[in-house]
Write a protein that holds these residues in place. Structure first.
Motif, PDB file in Angstrom:
ATOM      1  N   THR A 291       0.986  -1.300   0.107  1.00 40.97           N
ATOM      2  CA  THR A 291       0.155  -0.190   0.060  1.00 40.97           C
ATOM      3  C   THR A 291       0.942   1.404  -0.113  1.00 40.97           C
ATOM      4  O   THR A 291       1.902   1.319   0.760  1.00 40.97           O
ATOM      5  CB  THR A 291      -0.933   0.114   1.071  1.00 40.97           C
ATOM      6  OG1 THR A 291      -1.669  -1.201   1.294  1.00 40.97           O
ATOM      7  CG2 THR A 291      -1.709   1.147   1.198  1.00 40.97           C
TER       8      THR A 291
ATOM      9  N   ILE B 265      -1.541   5.126   3.513  1.00 41.19           N
ATOM     10  CA  ILE B 265      -1.641   4.820   4.709  1.00 41.19           C
ATOM     11  C   ILE B 265      -1.604   5.960   5.575  1.00 41.19           C
ATOM     12  O   ILE B 265      -2.631   6.123   6.699  1.00 41.19           O
ATOM     13  CB  ILE B 265      -0.128   4.109   5.214  1.00 41.19           C
ATOM     14  CG1 ILE B 265      -0.159   2.764   4.481  1.00 41.19           C
ATOM     15  CG2 ILE B 265      -0.142   3.868   6.638  1.00 41.19           C
ATOM     16  CD1 ILE B 265       1.355   1.949   4.332  1.00 41.19           C
ATOM     17  N   ILE B 266      -1.074   7.010   5.347  1.00 43.97           N
ATOM     18  CA  ILE B 266      -1.147   8.444   6.066  1.00 43.97           C
ATOM     19  C   ILE B 266      -2.589   9.001   5.947  1.00 43.97           C
ATOM     20  O   ILE B 266      -3.118   9.527   6.855  1.00 43.97           O
ATOM     21  CB  ILE B 266      -0.118   9.427   5.317  1.00 43.97           C
ATOM     22  CG1 ILE B 266       1.345   8.604   5.792  1.00 43.97           C
ATOM     23  CG2 ILE B 266      -0.232  10.583   6.329  1.00 43.97           C
ATOM     24  CD1 ILE B 266       2.630   9.537   5.076  1.00 43.97           C
TER      25      ILE B 266
ATOM     26  N   ASP C  90      -5.482   7.410   5.261  1.00 50.69           N
ATOM     27  CA  ASP C  90      -6.470   6.556   5.860  1.00 50.69           C
ATOM     28  C   ASP C  90      -6.400   6.708   7.689  1.00 50.69           C
ATOM     29  O   ASP C  90      -7.171   7.054   8.395  1.00 50.69           O
ATOM     30  CB  ASP C  90      -6.159   5.147   5.525  1.00 50.69           C
ATOM     31  CG  ASP C  90      -6.798   4.665   4.291  1.00 50.69           C
ATOM     32  OD1 ASP C  90      -7.322   5.606   3.855  1.00 50.69           O
ATOM     33  OD2 ASP C  90      -6.201   3.685   3.980  1.00 50.69           O
ATOM     34  N   TYR C  91      -5.221   7.048   7.918  1.00 51.44           N
ATOM     35  CA  TYR C  91      -4.790   7.144   9.515  1.00 51.44           C
ATOM     36  C   TYR C  91      -5.562   8.594   9.933  1.00 51.44           C
ATOM     37  O   TYR C  91      -5.981   8.707  10.853  1.00 51.44           O
ATOM     38  CB  TYR C  91      -3.418   7.095   9.925  1.00 51.44           C
ATOM     39  CG  TYR C  91      -2.933   7.396  11.206  1.00 51.44           C
ATOM     40  CD1 TYR C  91      -3.212   6.451  12.321  1.00 51.44           C
ATOM     41  CD2 TYR C  91      -2.514   8.696  11.585  1.00 51.44           C
ATOM     42  CE1 TYR C  91      -2.934   6.716  13.448  1.00 51.44           C
ATOM     43  CE2 TYR C  91      -2.472   9.063  13.169  1.00 51.44           C
ATOM     44  CZ  TYR C  91      -2.347   7.970  14.121  1.00 51.44           C
ATOM     45  OH  TYR C  91      -2.055   8.294  15.276  1.00 51.44           O
TER      46      TYR C  91
ATOM     47  N   GLN D 104      -9.041   8.834   9.990  1.00 54.11           N
ATOM     48  CA  GLN D 104      -9.587   8.109  11.124  1.00 54.11           C
ATOM     49  C   GLN D 104      -9.607   8.784  12.555  1.00 54.11           C
ATOM     50  O   GLN D 104     -10.513   8.857  13.548  1.00 54.11           O
ATOM     51  CB  GLN D 104      -9.119   6.589  11.372  1.00 54.11           C
ATOM     52  CG  GLN D 104      -9.320   5.699  10.306  1.00 54.11           C
ATOM     53  CD  GLN D 104      -8.384   4.479  10.568  1.00 54.11           C
ATOM     54  OE1 GLN D 104      -7.592   4.391  11.467  1.00 54.11           O
ATOM     55  NE2 GLN D 104      -8.531   3.644   9.434  1.00 54.11           N
ATOM     56  N   HIS D 105      -8.442   9.621  12.852  1.00 58.24           N
ATOM     57  CA  HIS D 105      -8.224  10.125  13.821  1.00 58.24           C
ATOM     58  C   HIS D 105      -8.447  11.718  14.029  1.00 58.24           C
ATOM     59  O   HIS D 105      -8.252  12.436  14.818  1.00 58.24           O
ATOM     60  CB  HIS D 105      -6.475  10.197  14.278  1.00 58.24           C
ATOM     61  CG  HIS D 105      -6.359   8.487  14.482  1.00 58.24           C
ATOM     62  ND1 HIS D 105      -5.974   7.512  13.579  1.00 58.24           N
ATOM     63  CD2 HIS D 105      -6.246   8.090  15.819  1.00 58.24           C
ATOM     64  CE1 HIS D 105      -5.926   6.317  14.275  1.00 58.24           C
ATOM     65  NE2 HIS D 105      -6.119   6.507  15.419  1.00 58.24           N
TER      66      HIS D 105
ATOM     67  N   LEU E  99       1.330   8.606  14.206  1.00 52.27           N
ATOM     68  CA  LEU E  99       1.923   7.569  13.006  1.00 52.27           C
ATOM     69  C   LEU E  99       2.796   6.765  13.971  1.00 52.27           C
ATOM     70  O   LEU E  99       2.898   5.443  13.909  1.00 52.27           O
ATOM     71  CB  LEU E  99       2.185   8.047  11.805  1.00 52.27           C
ATOM     72  CG  LEU E  99       1.216   8.608  10.889  1.00 52.27           C
ATOM     73  CD1 LEU E  99       2.086   9.301   9.614  1.00 52.27           C
ATOM     74  CD2 LEU E  99       0.422   7.420  10.474  1.00 52.27           C
TER      75      LEU E  99
ATOM     76  N   ASP F   1       1.565   5.141  17.372  1.00 55.30           N
ATOM     77  CA  ASP F   1       0.506   4.042  17.263  1.00 55.30           C
ATOM     78  C   ASP F   1       1.182   2.736  16.449  1.00 55.30           C
ATOM     79  O   ASP F   1       0.443   1.849  15.977  1.00 55.30           O
ATOM     80  CB  ASP F   1      -0.775   4.578  16.289  1.00 55.30           C
ATOM     81  CG  ASP F   1      -1.547   5.529  17.291  1.00 55.30           C
ATOM     82  OD1 ASP F   1      -1.057   5.415  18.486  1.00 55.30           O
ATOM     83  OD2 ASP F   1      -2.180   6.142  16.765  1.00 55.30           O
ATOM     84  N   GLY F   2       2.495   2.759  16.307  1.00 57.89           N
ATOM     85  CA  GLY F   2       3.201   1.540  15.529  1.00 57.89           C
ATOM     86  C   GLY F   2       2.799   1.709  13.867  1.00 57.89           C
ATOM     87  O   GLY F   2       3.162   0.523  13.447  1.00 57.89           O
ATOM     88  N   ILE F   3       2.239   2.691  13.477  1.00 55.60           N
ATOM     89  CA  ILE F   3       2.200   2.541  11.926  1.00 55.60           C
ATOM     90  C   ILE F   3       3.618   2.835  11.098  1.00 55.60           C
ATOM     91  O   ILE F   3       3.639   2.180  10.164  1.00 55.60           O
ATOM     92  CB  ILE F   3       1.054   3.751  11.489  1.00 55.60           C
ATOM     93  CG1 ILE F   3       0.056   3.874  12.448  1.00 55.60           C
ATOM     94  CG2 ILE F   3       0.913   3.742   9.931  1.00 55.60           C
ATOM     95  CD1 ILE F   3      -0.737   2.505  12.315  1.00 55.60           C
ATOM     96  N   GLY F   4       4.297   3.419  11.589  1.00 54.51           N
ATOM     97  CA  GLY F   4       5.702   3.862  10.970  1.00 54.51           C
ATOM     98  C   GLY F   4       6.097   5.071  10.980  1.00 54.51           C
ATOM     99  O   GLY F   4       5.546   6.061  11.356  1.00 54.51           O
TER     100      GLY F   4
END
Length: 491
Positions: A7, A12-13, A15-16, A19-20, A61, A64-67
């Motif tokens: 992805t 990814i960024i 979507d995160y 959501q927040h 990010l 929350d362990g996303i990267g």
């Protein structure tokens, strides 16, 4: 997993972030980000060193362990988020004070937990505002306020007046009226001008009034050198306090008029050819100084003179500010109690004053407390009119001209004829030289009279403009009745 099946980082960024955070735009097209459930909003394009949305997104990010993502991915994600937010509904952001639902008003305490004060028709309480109701904007000038104390029984007001050196009760009630007005998001308030002899504690009193609204980090500033820097400082906070004014240029005077009653500034947006940036502002101002020289008539209508006197007993700065900081929660609580009472009071709206909203607030304060703030406000405007006249030789000459007219008499002449008549009256038989700044043409005279029109009307001389079939004229009328103290100034 194949490289093609991964992805993209920007997705990814994005979507995160969705959501927040909630993303929305303001009327000028600026897109803001607001963390879910929190009232503070940040512009997504902010490049500030601390507190920018880009930074809080990166931290979220990571935690929350996303990267950890590079700048290109963040930029692409924010570009997409900004484009999507431009289709959302418009919502306003506010600094320090904001209107709420059902006639309520919110006061931002500047706290990280988002707790604010909600002032409503029956009282006030501390709560976290619904993000759909209030969006706070924070800047480096947004200081933190303590949680206000409940059930103070007016002790905070007594403490504030004891710590300051206001000359009399009339000045004290005008200062309280201004503080109540600062808690209203839609009420233009005149700018207090703290004056008095050297050593009267003007700067200290100014800081105390300021810090009730802006917190202990709020402070007085030197007047900026140009209008652009003044506008930038005003837009970043709620109350702007300028210290030790000794001279006021015409440009600074005009800028202050716009700040008090509201204006819009438009300039080219950075890194663009055709886009513009719009900044609307109306803010409370506070000024200190011994004397600023000649006051222009339009600014005089927007000033609130507050005179101080030298204290009989001196105290150290450390002792004074330690007591003030300890009493600040009580002072703020008492001010909120007073604000609720004032807003609930019924009073007629004075229709003869320029700052009618503030005059109405003074009338409400009098109805709620028995003070005489409206009469004090009228008296202060009368004193300012005297200051304008004493500093303007043209105004003095017009009053001298009107003194030779019968009550109710009207005289019409063209602007050039009036210039000839007033110049001859000033020069007299001894042919006095004309002062610097004296009108040189009929057009200049007409413009000067338009500025002086409210001041002269307060002294019983009405100036009006009209046209006949052949020419334009200026009409001067002496009102039928003038107070005795006004007639004395004419002779």
């Amino acid at each position: 997993m194949a490289e093609d099946d991964k992805t993209p980082a920007r997705e990814i960024i994005t979507d995160y972030a969705q959501q927040h955070f909630r993303y929305f735009r303001t009327a000028d097209g600026t897109v803001y980000a607001q963390r879910n459930g929190h009232p503070v909003a940040r512009p997504i394009r902010s490049q500030g060193t601390t507190g920018s949305h880009r930074q809080e997104l990166m931290v979220g990010l990571f935690k929350d362990g996303i990267g950890v993502f590079n700048g290109t991915a963040l930029k692409e994600a924010l570009d997409l988020i900004e484009a999507l937010a431009l289709t959302e509904d418009v919502q306003s952001v506010h600094i320090r004070v904001a209107p709420g639902f059902d006639g309520a008003t919110w006061l931002d305490l500047g706290r990280t937990d988002g707790r604010s004060v909600r002032i409503h028709p029956t009282g006030w309480d501390i709560a976290i505002p619904d993000p759909r109701e209030v969006c706070w904007r924070r800047t480096q000038l947004t200081g933190e306020l303590p949680l206000p104390a409940k059930d103070t029984d007016g002790k905070g007001i007594d403490a504030l007046l004891r710590l300051t050196n206001f000359a009399n009760a009339e000045t004290e009630c005008l200062a309280l009226a201004w503080l109540v007005g600062c808690l209203g998001p839609s009420v233009p308030v005149p700018a207090p001008f703290l004056t008095g002899p050297q050593g009267a504690g003007k700067s200290t009193a100014g800081r105390m009034l300021l810090r009730i609204i802006e917190g202990m980090s709020g402070d007085l500033r030197r007047a900026p050198k140009d209008e652009e820097n003044l506008t930038a400082a005003v837009a970043a906070g709620w109350v702007t306090a300028l210290d030790n004014l000794s001279h006021m240029t015409p440009d600074l005077s005009d800028a202050m008029c716009c700040i008090v009653t509201g204006a819009e500034n438009v300039k080219r947006a950075l890194f663009t050819d055709g886009d513009v940036h719009r900044a609307r502002y109306r803010r409370p101002l506070l000024l200190t100084g011994i004397d600023v020289g000649v006051i222009r008539p339009d600014l005089a209508e927007r000033l609130l003179p507050l005179r101080l006197e030298r204290p009989r007993v001196r105290r150290t700065e450390a002792e004074l500010w330690a007591e003030y900081e300890q009493m600040l929660p009580v002072i703020l609580g008492s001010l909120l109690d007073l604000t609720v009472k004032v807003r609930a009071a019924e009073a007629d709206i004075p229709t003869d004053l320029r700052m009618a909203d503030f005059a109405h607030l003074c009338a409400q304060l009098d109805a709620a407390t028995g003070f005489g703030s409206l009469a004090a406000y009228r008296a202060s405007l009368d004193d300012l009119n005297d200051d304008v006249i004493e500093g303007d030789l043209l105004a003095q000459t017009v009053l001298k001209q009107a003194a030779g007219m019968a009550p109710g008499e009207e005289t019409r002449m063209t602007s050039s004829e009036w210039l000839y008549a007033l110049t001859g009256l000033y020069s007299g038989e001894e042919c006095r030289p004309l002062p610097k700044g004296w009108p040189t043409t009929g057009k200049v005279l007409s413009d000067r009279l338009k500025r002086l029109q409210p001041t002269l009307a307060a002294r019983g001389v009405l100036i009006d403009w009209g046209r006949t079939r052949t020419a334009r004229y200026i009409a001067m009328t002496r009102t039928p009745e003038q107070p005795a103290h006004q007639q004395d100034t004419l002779h």
